[in-house]
Structure formats: structure tokens, C-alpha cells
Enzyme design. Sequence first.
Site, PDB file in Angstrom:
ATOM      1  N   HIS A 147       0.849  -1.194   0.000  1.00 36.28           N
ATOM      2  CA  HIS A 147       0.000   0.000   0.000  1.00 36.28           C
ATOM      3  C   HIS A 147       0.883   1.242   0.000  1.00 36.28           C
ATOM      4  O   HIS A 147       1.792   1.376   0.815  1.00 36.28           O
ATOM      5  CB  HIS A 147      -0.900   0.003   1.233  1.00 36.28           C
ATOM      6  CG  HIS A 147      -1.721   1.250   1.366  1.00 36.28           C
ATOM      7  ND1 HIS A 147      -2.739   1.566   0.483  1.00 36.28           N
ATOM      8  CD2 HIS A 147      -1.665   2.262   2.264  1.00 36.28           C
ATOM      9  CE1 HIS A 147      -3.275   2.711   0.842  1.00 36.28           C
ATOM     10  NE2 HIS A 147      -2.648   3.155   1.916  1.00 36.28           N
TER      11      HIS A 147
ATOM     12  N   ASP B 292      -1.970   3.467  -4.561  1.00 40.63           N
ATOM     13  CA  ASP B 292      -2.764   2.625  -3.654  1.00 40.63           C
ATOM     14  C   ASP B 292      -2.224   1.201  -3.555  1.00 40.63           C
ATOM     15  O   ASP B 292      -1.749   0.790  -2.505  1.00 40.63           O
ATOM     16  CB  ASP B 292      -4.232   2.612  -4.072  1.00 40.63           C
ATOM     17  CG  ASP B 292      -5.105   1.983  -3.007  1.00 40.63           C
ATOM     18  OD1 ASP B 292      -4.859   2.260  -1.813  1.00 40.63           O
ATOM     19  OD2 ASP B 292      -6.015   1.222  -3.348  1.00 40.63           O
TER      20      ASP B 292
ATOM     21  N   ARG C  61      18.821  13.635  15.213  1.00 35.88           N
ATOM     22  CA  ARG C  61      19.055  14.592  14.132  1.00 35.88           C
ATOM     23  C   ARG C  61      20.348  14.309  13.372  1.00 35.88           C
ATOM     24  O   ARG C  61      20.551  14.837  12.283  1.00 35.88           O
ATOM     25  CB  ARG C  61      19.080  16.015  14.702  1.00 35.88           C
ATOM     26  CG  ARG C  61      17.772  16.389  15.379  1.00 35.88           C
ATOM     27  CD  ARG C  61      17.831  17.758  16.008  1.00 35.88           C
ATOM     28  NE  ARG C  61      17.986  18.808  15.027  1.00 35.88           N
ATOM     29  CZ  ARG C  61      18.071  20.104  15.347  1.00 35.88           C
ATOM     30  NH1 ARG C  61      18.031  20.475  16.618  1.00 35.88           N
ATOM     31  NH2 ARG C  61      18.208  21.007  14.401  1.00 35.88           N
TER      32      ARG C  61
ATOM     33  N   LYS D  78      -0.342  11.097   1.442  1.00 36.68           N
ATOM     34  CA  LYS D  78       0.520  10.474   0.421  1.00 36.68           C
ATOM     35  C   LYS D  78       0.109  10.896  -0.984  1.00 36.68           C
ATOM     36  O   LYS D  78       0.957  11.211  -1.822  1.00 36.68           O
ATOM     37  CB  LYS D  78       0.455   8.948   0.545  1.00 36.68           C
ATOM     38  CG  LYS D  78       1.001   8.388   1.843  1.00 36.68           C
ATOM     39  CD  LYS D  78       1.064   6.875   1.819  1.00 36.68           C
ATOM     40  CE  LYS D  78      -0.311   6.247   1.697  1.00 36.68           C
ATOM     41  NZ  LYS D  78      -1.176   6.518   2.861  1.00 36.68           N
TER      42      LYS D  78
END
EC number: 2.7.11.-
Length: 320
Positions: free
Chosen positions: A141, A180, A248, A162
Site C-alpha cells: 500500500h 494505492d 538529528r 501520500k
Amino acid sequence: MPSISVRRLFDDNQYKLQLAWAAGNSGADNRIGVEADKPVLALVGHLNFIHPNQIQVVGLAESEYLNRLESGETGYQFGDLFDISMSLVIVANGLPVSPGLRDYCHKNDIPLLTSKLESPYLMDVLRIYLQRTLAASSVKHGVFLDVFEIGVLITGHSGLGKSELALELISRGHSLIADDAVELFRIGPETLEGRCSPMLRDFLEVRGLGILNIRHIFGETSIRPKKILQLIINLVEADDEYMKQLDRLSIRTETESILNVNVRSVTLPVAVGRNLAVLVEAAVRNYILQLRGKDSTREFLERHQTQLKENEQHNENRPD
């Protein structure tokens, strides 16, 4: 195990391999599939009576032997040597089909095809075709895009944006492959190819806008039929606490295993005010640099360590 019918193999390669039916049309639905103890490349080969291939190819030497077999010189008959479990026989090099072979295939419902191409080339093309068609597959997906010629799969929970991100990237000149349901095929030991199902091809669903035909809106270059998967970008919802805990200066390389193939992955936090399209492009550019042996994080850390050492030496040499 994945398999295809002889009919589909014929339809897909009829013009490229100059295939024509000679006998055994009733066996068109015979299956050609991967066996547990044999790789895909072993499905096709020259005529072999000891270890019969599913697709038996008759070349010059094999045709000469079959003529001797039919004339009775060898003392054997077709039924003594041929394995009726084979799926297909192809007579290559534009050679004539012997009556004995034609009758045998007709009686045993074994498809018999002819081709004007030379047998080595014919087998090479069929092996590549079968390797792609019968490859192990999985469905993921997400949205699969071509970004700077790199196959990028964008994943994440529903509602993170998305499709909107994909639409923004397409508007910036990148291309859509699948939305999808992304079909992934392992076409090599370390290679995954992403494709789109025919039903979903060209379409992108965006909440509030519905289903968009990307090809019609942005043109032919906005769509790609397939691409090698090289990078996964996973979107995660991030709150203030998540951002505080984020490393980071992470130098650890993340990967995700799909069909036993490790694919480089990057996690992007989704938060208000973050331009995800720019971040995705930067992630892809950084990945390309890493492929060339350049790592910005390591370069910064090395520069930092060098500066610390210089400061230590300066302090040691300074008079009290």
C-alpha cells in the site's frame, strides 16, 4: 507457485518471436510454472529426454535426431522418449515439423509451435520473459513514483497526505507509476520491479478531488509503466514529543525487507509547516549522492572531529 498458460505465452510473444501454431491447439491451457527444485531459467532448453524442460526447443541438431528417430534408425519411438508432462514444444530456425512430432503432440494435447528465429535467441527471450512473468510478487500500500529517475515508494498510514504529496511531485515534473496498490516483483536476486495493475493505471485518488487521470491532466511523460524500487519513504505522524526524540544526526542506514530484498528506507515526520515535496526531493538527491560514495552526515562528523582535534592541539601548545 506462479504459472502462466501456453495461450498467454503465445499471445505475449507471437509477433516478437514469430510464433505460429503447428499442432496441439487443445493444449493451449497447459500451465508453465516454477518448480520448487528448478529455477525459472531451467524452464526452457533444447530438447532433452533425460531431464525434460517444460518448454522443449527443437534446433538444428535436435531436428536431425528427430528425423533419425522417425526413420527408425535409433530403434526408439516418440512415445519411448518424450515426456507427456512437458507443456510446450517449439520448432525453431524455420525448420519443417516432422509428421511424427506433429502427430505425437496432437494425440497428447501438447502445444507445438514454430518460429523462424534461431533457437539460442528464442530461448534467451523466453527465459527473460518467464523470469519477469513468473517472478515472486507482493502488493504494498502506497504511491510509487519516479523521482529523479529513482523508483520511490511512499508509504504511511491513511490520511497522512501520500496522494497530495504525489500530486505535488508530479506537478514538479516527476512521474507516477502506481497508486494505492503497488505490485512488486522480484526479477533478480536483489532487484524489485514495481508495476501498476491495468485497472488502476494512470489514476491517482486525492481526497476532496476524487479520482484523477494523471496522464490526461499532466501528459504522457507524467506516467511510467514500471520502475526498479530503490528507495522507500515512510511518512509518520509527528507531534512535538516525537520531534524532540528524533535523532538529528543519525548515521544508521535503515532498510526494509520485501520478498527477501533489502531496500533503503527513510522516515519523514509529517508536521504542520513541513514542505514534504521538497523533503522527498532532498532525500532522493541525498540517496543518489550516497550511491556515489558521498555521505553528508559522515562528512560533517569528520569535519567536526577534525576541528575538535585542532582545538585540542591549539590548547596544548598555548603557553600557560
